[in-house]
Scaffold this motif. Sequence first.
Motif, PDB file in Angstrom:
ATOM      1  N   VAL A  72       0.836  -1.205   0.000  1.00 22.39           N
ATOM      2  CA  VAL A  72       0.000   0.000   0.000  1.00 22.39           C
ATOM      3  C   VAL A  72       0.872   1.257   0.000  1.00 22.39           C
ATOM      4  N   MET A  73       1.958   1.237   0.776  1.00 19.22           N
ATOM      5  CA  MET A  73       2.838   2.400   0.838  1.00 19.22           C
ATOM      6  C   MET A  73       3.515   2.655  -0.510  1.00 19.22           C
ATOM      7  N   VAL A  74       3.982   1.598  -1.165  1.00 23.32           N
ATOM      8  CA  VAL A  74       4.608   1.774  -2.477  1.00 23.32           C
ATOM      9  C   VAL A  74       3.588   2.323  -3.469  1.00 23.32           C
ATOM     10  N   GLY A  75       2.358   1.803  -3.415  1.00 21.11           N
ATOM     11  CA  GLY A  75       1.330   2.294  -4.310  1.00 21.11           C
ATOM     12  C   GLY A  75       1.032   3.765  -4.094  1.00 21.11           C
ATOM     13  N   LYS A  76       1.015   4.207  -2.852  1.00 16.81           N
ATOM     14  CA  LYS A  76       0.672   5.602  -2.566  1.00 16.81           C
ATOM     15  C   LYS A  76       1.832   6.564  -2.815  1.00 16.81           C
ATOM     16  N   TYR A  77       3.011   6.218  -2.283  1.00 16.41           N
ATOM     17  CA  TYR A  77       4.103   7.192  -2.282  1.00 16.41           C
ATOM     18  C   TYR A  77       5.052   7.038  -3.465  1.00 16.41           C
ATOM     19  N   ALA A  78       5.190   5.840  -4.004  1.00 20.15           N
ATOM     20  CA  ALA A  78       6.074   5.654  -5.155  1.00 20.15           C
ATOM     21  C   ALA A  78       5.313   5.713  -6.476  1.00 20.15           C
ATOM     22  N   ASP A  79       4.093   5.133  -6.499  1.00 12.04           N
ATOM     23  CA  ASP A  79       3.308   5.108  -7.733  1.00 12.04           C
ATOM     24  C   ASP A  79       2.209   6.157  -7.745  1.00 12.04           C
ATOM     25  N   HIS A  80       2.074   6.949  -6.671  1.00 10.01           N
ATOM     26  CA  HIS A  80       1.120   8.061  -6.604  1.00 10.01           C
ATOM     27  C   HIS A  80      -0.311   7.591  -6.860  1.00 10.01           C
ATOM     28  N   CYS A  81      -0.671   6.452  -6.307  1.00  6.76           N
ATOM     29  CA  CYS A  81      -2.031   5.926  -6.416  1.00  6.76           C
ATOM     30  C   CYS A  81      -2.749   6.221  -5.095  1.00  6.76           C
ATOM     31  N   PRO A  82      -3.747   7.090  -5.095  1.00 11.50           N
ATOM     32  CA  PRO A  82      -4.422   7.462  -3.836  1.00 11.50           C
ATOM     33  C   PRO A  82      -5.026   6.243  -3.145  1.00 11.50           C
ATOM     34  N   LEU A  83      -5.248   6.389  -1.860  1.00 13.26           N
ATOM     35  CA  LEU A  83      -5.751   5.264  -1.079  1.00 13.26           C
ATOM     36  C   LEU A  83      -7.159   4.867  -1.502  1.00 13.26           C
ATOM     37  N   TYR A  84      -7.996   5.830  -1.886  1.00 13.41           N
ATOM     38  CA  TYR A  84      -9.353   5.458  -2.275  1.00 13.41           C
ATOM     39  C   TYR A  84      -9.343   4.648  -3.565  1.00 13.41           C
ATOM     40  N   GLU A  93     -11.111  -7.671  -6.046  1.00 10.31           N
ATOM     41  CA  GLU A  93     -10.682  -9.010  -5.610  1.00 10.31           C
ATOM     42  C   GLU A  93     -11.489  -9.493  -4.409  1.00 10.31           C
ATOM     43  N   ASP A  94     -12.632  -8.810  -4.153  1.00 10.64           N
ATOM     44  CA  ASP A  94     -13.505  -9.139  -3.022  1.00 10.64           C
ATOM     45  C   ASP A  94     -12.811  -8.953  -1.678  1.00 10.64           C
ATOM     46  N   VAL A  95     -11.831  -8.073  -1.638  1.00 11.39           N
ATOM     47  CA  VAL A  95     -11.174  -7.692  -0.388  1.00 11.39           C
ATOM     48  C   VAL A  95     -11.593  -6.260  -0.086  1.00 11.39           C
ATOM     49  N   ILE A  96     -12.470  -6.089   0.880  1.00  8.24           N
ATOM     50  CA  ILE A  96     -13.038  -4.779   1.187  1.00  8.24           C
ATOM     51  C   ILE A  96     -12.228  -4.133   2.308  1.00  8.24           C
ATOM     52  N   ILE A  97     -11.475  -3.093   1.949  1.00  8.83           N
ATOM     53  CA  ILE A  97     -10.688  -2.320   2.923  1.00  8.83           C
ATOM     54  C   ILE A  97     -11.001  -0.846   2.676  1.00  8.83           C
ATOM     55  N   ALA A  98     -11.588  -0.199   3.640  1.00  9.65           N
ATOM     56  CA  ALA A  98     -11.960   1.203   3.487  1.00  9.65           C
ATOM     57  C   ALA A  98     -10.717   2.072   3.358  1.00  9.65           C
ATOM     58  N   ALA A  99     -10.871   3.174   2.629  1.00 12.42           N
ATOM     59  CA  ALA A  99      -9.749   4.105   2.460  1.00 12.42           C
ATOM     60  C   ALA A  99      -9.312   4.677   3.811  1.00 12.42           C
ATOM     61  N   SER A 100     -10.257   4.885   4.725  1.00  9.15           N
ATOM     62  CA  SER A 100      -9.892   5.392   6.053  1.00  9.15           C
ATOM     63  C   SER A 100      -9.030   4.387   6.811  1.00  9.15           C
ATOM     64  N   THR A 101      -9.305   3.105   6.611  1.00  9.93           N
ATOM     65  CA  THR A 101      -8.472   2.075   7.238  1.00  9.93           C
ATOM     66  C   THR A 101      -7.063   2.102   6.666  1.00  9.93           C
ATOM     67  N   LEU A 102      -6.974   2.221   5.345  1.00 10.41           N
ATOM     68  CA  LEU A 102      -5.645   2.319   4.723  1.00 10.41           C
ATOM     69  C   LEU A 102      -4.904   3.544   5.234  1.00 10.41           C
ATOM     70  N   TRP A 105      -3.387   2.768   8.512  1.00 10.04           N
ATOM     71  CA  TRP A 105      -2.176   1.954   8.328  1.00 10.04           C
ATOM     72  C   TRP A 105      -0.987   2.829   7.957  1.00 10.04           C
ATOM     73  N   MET A 106      -1.209   3.804   7.062  1.00  7.41           N
ATOM     74  CA  MET A 106      -0.104   4.656   6.623  1.00  7.41           C
ATOM     75  C   MET A 106       0.425   5.505   7.776  1.00  7.41           C
ATOM     76  N   SER A 107      -0.474   5.979   8.619  1.00  8.73           N
ATOM     77  CA  SER A 107      -0.039   6.775   9.768  1.00  8.73           C
ATOM     78  C   SER A 107       0.808   5.936  10.725  1.00  8.73           C
ATOM     79  N   SER A 108       0.362   4.711  10.998  1.00 11.13           N
ATOM     80  CA  SER A 108       1.130   3.841  11.895  1.00 11.13           C
ATOM     81  C   SER A 108       2.450   3.425  11.260  1.00 11.13           C
ATOM     82  N   ALA A 109       2.436   3.173   9.935  1.00  8.94           N
ATOM     83  CA  ALA A 109       3.676   2.801   9.253  1.00  8.94           C
ATOM     84  C   ALA A 109       4.678   3.950   9.284  1.00  8.94           C
ATOM     85  N   ALA A 110       4.182   5.185   9.156  1.00  7.50           N
ATOM     86  CA  ALA A 110       5.086   6.341   9.232  1.00  7.50           C
ATOM     87  C   ALA A 110       5.765   6.412  10.597  1.00  7.50           C
TER      88      ALA A 110
END
Length: 281
Positions: A72-84, A93-102, A105-110
Motif C-alpha cells: 500500500v505504501m509503495v502504491g501511494k508514495y512511489a506510484d502516486h495511487c491514492p488510497l481510495y 478481488e472481493d477484499v473490502i478495505i476502506a480508504a480510512s483504514t488504509l 495503516w499509513m499513519s502507523s507505518a510512518a
Amino acid sequence: KTSRLSIVLFAATTLTAPDVSEVLDYEPGSFKVIRHIRPKFACAQCLAVTQALAPRRPMDRCMAGAGLIAHVMVGKYADHCPLYRQSQIYAREDVIIAASTLGGWMSSAAALLTPLAEAIGRYALQAYKVHSDDTPTRALGAGKGKAHLGRIWAYVRDDRSWGDGAHPAVWFQYSEDRRGEHPRQHLGNFSGVLQVDAFAGYNALFHDGSVLEAACWAHARRKYFEIHKQQDLLPGTLAHQALQRIARIYAVESEVRGHSAQWRRSQRQLRTRPVLEEMHA
C-alpha cells in the motif's frame, strides 16, 4: 529401403530448428490469509497450560501483514495511487478495505519508519556537500476538505560523479508552506557546502560561515535562457553570449567529472576561470 528412410528422417530431425515464440503476460498479485494455529498443552501433573506466544505484528490490533502494508505504501508514495483508488482495486478481488483504514495503516507505518528516516537524515547531513531543493505538492488539511500547497524538501548526498565512494542518500522532509524557517530547522546541525538555488530562505544559513553556499549553474542559466527566448533566440545578444560561455563551462565539467578534486580544481583554474572572467567583464 528401410535404412535409407531412417537416414533421411534422422537428417531432417537434426537439421531443422524448432520455432520459438514468446508472449509477455501478467498475473495480478493475490491476497492470502496466513493463519497461525497455536495449540494449548496441559500438564496432567502440575495442571499448567502452555501455549506458544502469538507472532508479532507490525501494528497492534491490525489485520494487515508487513507485505500488504509495504504494498500500500509503495502504491501511494512511489506510484502516486491514492488510497481510495487502491481501495477500489482491492474490492475487485472481493477484499473490502476502506480508504480510512488504509490511511490509519499509513499513519502507523510512518511512525514505525520514523527512526529509519531520522537515521537517513543523519547520514545525509554528515556529508561535506549537500544539495537541497524543494518541490510543491498538494496536500489535504486546509480546512473544509480543501487542498493546499505544501512543500517536500529534499537533502541529497551524492558525490559519486566526483569520485566519492560513499553511498548516496536522500532525506525528505515535509512542511505546510515554504517559509525559510524550515530548511534552517532541518539543517541546524549541518556544516559544510550547501548547493541550493537562489531561494532567500537559505540566506540565514550562510551568515556565520559554518555553511558555504554553492550556487547552481542550472538555475543561473535558466534566467539567461528566459531572456534569450524573449529576444526570439537572436544570436549575438548578451543573453546568448552568456549561454555560450555557460556551455563552455559545462563542457569542462563533463571532462573532469569523476577525476580527483586536485585535477578538477587545476582544470577549472586553467580553463573555466578565463571564461568566468570574460563573463564578469
